[in-house]
Design a protein around this motif. Structure first.
Motif, mmCIF file in Angstrom:
data_model
loop_
_atom_site.group_PDB
_atom_site.id
_atom_site.type_symbol
_atom_site.label_atom_id
_atom_site.label_comp_id
_atom_site.label_asym_id
_atom_site.label_seq_id
_atom_site.Cartn_x
_atom_site.Cartn_y
_atom_site.Cartn_z
ATOM 1 N N GLU A 131 89.455 16.550 90.646
ATOM 2 C CA GLU A 131 90.465 15.204 88.584
ATOM 3 C C GLU A 131 90.109 14.065 89.338
ATOM 4 O O GLU A 131 90.648 13.703 90.619
ATOM 5 N N GLU A 132 89.742 13.224 88.775
ATOM 6 C CA GLU A 132 89.499 11.918 88.955
ATOM 7 C C GLU A 132 90.713 11.282 88.962
ATOM 8 O O GLU A 132 91.675 11.627 87.407
ATOM 9 N N ALA A 133 91.376 10.669 89.851
ATOM 10 C CA ALA A 133 92.306 9.930 89.243
ATOM 11 C C ALA A 133 93.090 8.968 88.444
ATOM 12 O O ALA A 133 91.773 8.242 87.727
ATOM 13 N N PRO A 134 93.776 8.283 87.395
ATOM 14 C CA PRO A 134 93.632 8.418 86.698
ATOM 15 C C PRO A 134 93.644 7.089 87.424
ATOM 16 O O PRO A 134 94.549 5.898 87.775
ATOM 17 N N ARG A 156 94.826 2.268 85.502
ATOM 18 C CA ARG A 156 95.831 1.966 84.455
ATOM 19 C C ARG A 156 94.486 0.491 84.765
ATOM 20 O O ARG A 156 94.265 -0.108 85.754
ATOM 21 N N GLU A 161 90.639 -2.820 86.167
ATOM 22 C CA GLU A 161 91.621 -1.113 86.157
ATOM 23 C C GLU A 161 91.664 -0.744 87.968
ATOM 24 O O GLU A 161 90.835 -1.624 88.385
ATOM 25 N N ALA A 201 95.858 4.760 89.173
ATOM 26 C CA ALA A 201 97.957 4.839 88.918
ATOM 27 C C ALA A 201 98.892 5.337 90.048
ATOM 28 O O ALA A 201 99.742 4.844 90.093
#
Length: 105
Positions: A4-7, A9, A54, A57
């Protein structure tokens, strides 16, 4: 199994006092995130520019370099920082964590 891609922020970077026709390079974890030329502080507002970048997270190192003045600073941001305030004070680049309420544009 796919990783999964890291979230990500969003971080607001507010360039405040002391900028005059500055060429600014903004980095996240050592990689250029953006470059702005001719940035100057509006003396009435005390703000030169606001930009969003960006961030991963898990935290990051945010760097700012004023290439035409030889100024450079890096700030490690962790947790949930909403903004970073950048200014030129006494010939040095100063970075502080903000509240996120500094936006005016």
């Amino acid at each position: 199994m796919l990783e999964e891609e890291a979230p990500m922020r969003e971080l607001l970077v507010v360039f405040q006092e002391g900028f005059e026709d500055a060429n600014i390079t903004l980095t996240v974890n050592g990689k250029q995130a953006r470059r702005d030329l001719g940035v100057s502080t509006n003396p009435i507002l005390g703000i030169a520019a606001e930009v969003s970048v960006e961030l991963p997270a898990k935290g990051a190192q945010v760097g700012v370099e004023v290439t035409n003045r030889g100024l450079k600073a890096i700030k490690k941001v962790t947790g949930k920082p909403r903004s970073v305030l950048v200014s030129v004070e006494d010939g040095k680049l100063v970075m502080r964590e903000g509240t996120g309420r500094e936006a005016f544009l």
